[in-house]
Design a protein around this motif. Structure first.
Motif, PDB file in Angstrom:
ATOM      1  N   PRO A 117      26.532   9.619  51.310  1.00 15.00           N
ATOM      2  CA  PRO A 117      26.865  10.994  51.713  1.00 15.00           C
ATOM      3  C   PRO A 117      28.270  11.400  51.290  1.00 15.00           C
ATOM      4  O   PRO A 117      29.207  10.605  51.315  1.00 15.00           O
ATOM      5  CB  PRO A 117      26.731  10.935  53.248  1.00 15.00           C
ATOM      6  CG  PRO A 117      25.741   9.848  53.493  1.00 15.00           C
ATOM      7  CD  PRO A 117      26.023   8.819  52.433  1.00 15.00           C
ATOM      8  N   GLY A 118      28.392  12.670  50.886  1.00 16.17           N
ATOM      9  CA  GLY A 118      29.677  13.194  50.431  1.00 16.17           C
ATOM     10  C   GLY A 118      29.521  13.907  49.099  1.00 16.17           C
ATOM     11  O   GLY A 118      28.416  14.098  48.588  1.00 16.17           O
ATOM     12  N   ARG A 119      30.647  14.323  48.531  1.00 16.62           N
ATOM     13  CA  ARG A 119      30.654  14.994  47.227  1.00 16.62           C
ATOM     14  C   ARG A 119      30.992  13.975  46.146  1.00 16.62           C
ATOM     15  O   ARG A 119      31.878  13.134  46.311  1.00 16.62           O
ATOM     16  CB  ARG A 119      31.658  16.142  47.213  1.00 16.62           C
ATOM     17  CG  ARG A 119      31.315  17.280  48.172  1.00 16.62           C
ATOM     18  CD  ARG A 119      32.123  18.527  47.857  1.00 16.62           C
ATOM     19  NE  ARG A 119      31.811  19.047  46.523  1.00 16.62           N
ATOM     20  CZ  ARG A 119      30.786  19.858  46.252  1.00 16.62           C
ATOM     21  NH1 ARG A 119      29.965  20.231  47.221  1.00 16.62           N
ATOM     22  NH2 ARG A 119      30.596  20.298  45.031  1.00 16.62           N
ATOM     23  N   HIS A 120      30.284  14.083  45.016  1.00 17.18           N
ATOM     24  CA  HIS A 120      30.468  13.126  43.919  1.00 17.18           C
ATOM     25  C   HIS A 120      30.555  13.880  42.603  1.00 17.18           C
ATOM     26  O   HIS A 120      29.970  14.948  42.431  1.00 17.18           O
ATOM     27  CB  HIS A 120      29.294  12.133  43.862  1.00 17.18           C
ATOM     28  CG  HIS A 120      29.086  11.368  45.135  1.00 17.18           C
ATOM     29  ND1 HIS A 120      29.696  10.155  45.376  1.00 17.18           N
ATOM     30  CD2 HIS A 120      28.334  11.645  46.233  1.00 17.18           C
ATOM     31  CE1 HIS A 120      29.322   9.716  46.569  1.00 17.18           C
ATOM     32  NE2 HIS A 120      28.503  10.597  47.109  1.00 17.18           N
ATOM     33  N   ARG A 121      31.301  13.313  41.674  1.00 16.02           N
ATOM     34  CA  ARG A 121      31.387  13.824  40.311  1.00 16.02           C
ATOM     35  C   ARG A 121      30.745  12.800  39.397  1.00 16.02           C
ATOM     36  O   ARG A 121      31.168  11.641  39.347  1.00 16.02           O
ATOM     37  CB  ARG A 121      32.841  14.054  39.904  1.00 16.02           C
ATOM     38  CG  ARG A 121      33.536  15.190  40.648  1.00 16.02           C
ATOM     39  CD  ARG A 121      32.982  16.533  40.221  1.00 16.02           C
ATOM     40  NE  ARG A 121      33.660  17.634  40.900  1.00 16.02           N
ATOM     41  CZ  ARG A 121      33.336  18.908  40.718  1.00 16.02           C
ATOM     42  NH1 ARG A 121      32.359  19.235  39.879  1.00 16.02           N
ATOM     43  NH2 ARG A 121      33.987  19.861  41.365  1.00 16.02           N
TER      44      ARG A 121
END
Length: 205
Positions: A64-68
């Motif tokens: 979970p979270g934001r990823h690039r």
């Protein structure tokens, strides 16, 4: 005439440069600076896992979270990790050859997202088929009265067997609850009735 064509060409070039710059700036504000370097943003919810495949091969699981992540030949598979509830109505045969009609509820959850995604096209269908087979097998080892009178022991036996079987598809049986177990009559008697009915049809033909 030549000066007019040159002026038009210069104007078109200026318009193209302005349009390109505007598109670049717009992309910068919309996706961020990393998008211009070949990265895409992926947001993973708290209740899920995203599996990242590149060129058909598993690369990693995104928490979970934001990823690039780098754009390109990639595939994203979102796996929902929230528990699911299944309700079944099923007929089975006890160890003493009695038909039993069962109603039960199962609560399951994915514990290995990669195994669940890669081992079967539809893990829900696989759970249903395997659970029904397990219930049938457990019933065949227990007498009818024990199934009817001791729901808890039956439920514990099925849950234990289910966890062993579902592990191969990355799932776990969190709870199994037998709600109802109604007698259906002796199987031998039912078989005799079927044979008598079939014989009667043959005579009529």
């Amino acid at each position: 005439m030549g000066e007019l064509l040159g002026s038009i060409a210069f104007s078109l070039i200026v318009i193209a440069v302005i349009a390109g710059a505007w598109a670049w700036i717009s992309s910068l504000f919309r996706k961020g600076a990393m998008a211009l370097l070949g990265f895409d943003g992926v947001c993973v919810q708290q209740f899920e896992t995203v599996l990242l495949y590149r060129n058909g091969r598993f690369e990693k699981a995104l928490p979970p979270g934001r990823h690039r992540i780098r754009a390109g030949s990639r595939q994203l598979a979102r796996i929902d990790l929230r528990p699911e509830v299944f309700r079944f109505t099923q007929g089975a045969v006890s160890a003493d050859r009695f038909a039993v009609n069962l109603v039960y509820v199962v609560r399951s959850q994915i514990v290995d997202p990669r195994a669940s995604f890669e081992s079967t096209q539809n893990y829900r269908d696989e759970i249903c088929i395997r659970l029904q087979s397990i219930v049938k097998a457990v019933c065949s080892r227990k007498p009818r009265l024990e199934i009817q009178m001791d729901h808890q022991t039956f439920s514990n036996s099925v849950q234990k067997a289910a966890n062993q079987v579902l592990r191969s598809i990355g799932c776990e049986c969190l709870t199994f609850e037998l709600l109802q177990a109604d007698p259906g009559g002796p199987i031998v008697e039912l078989d005799n009735r079927r044979m008598g009915f079939a014989a009667g049809l043959m005579k009529e033909v």
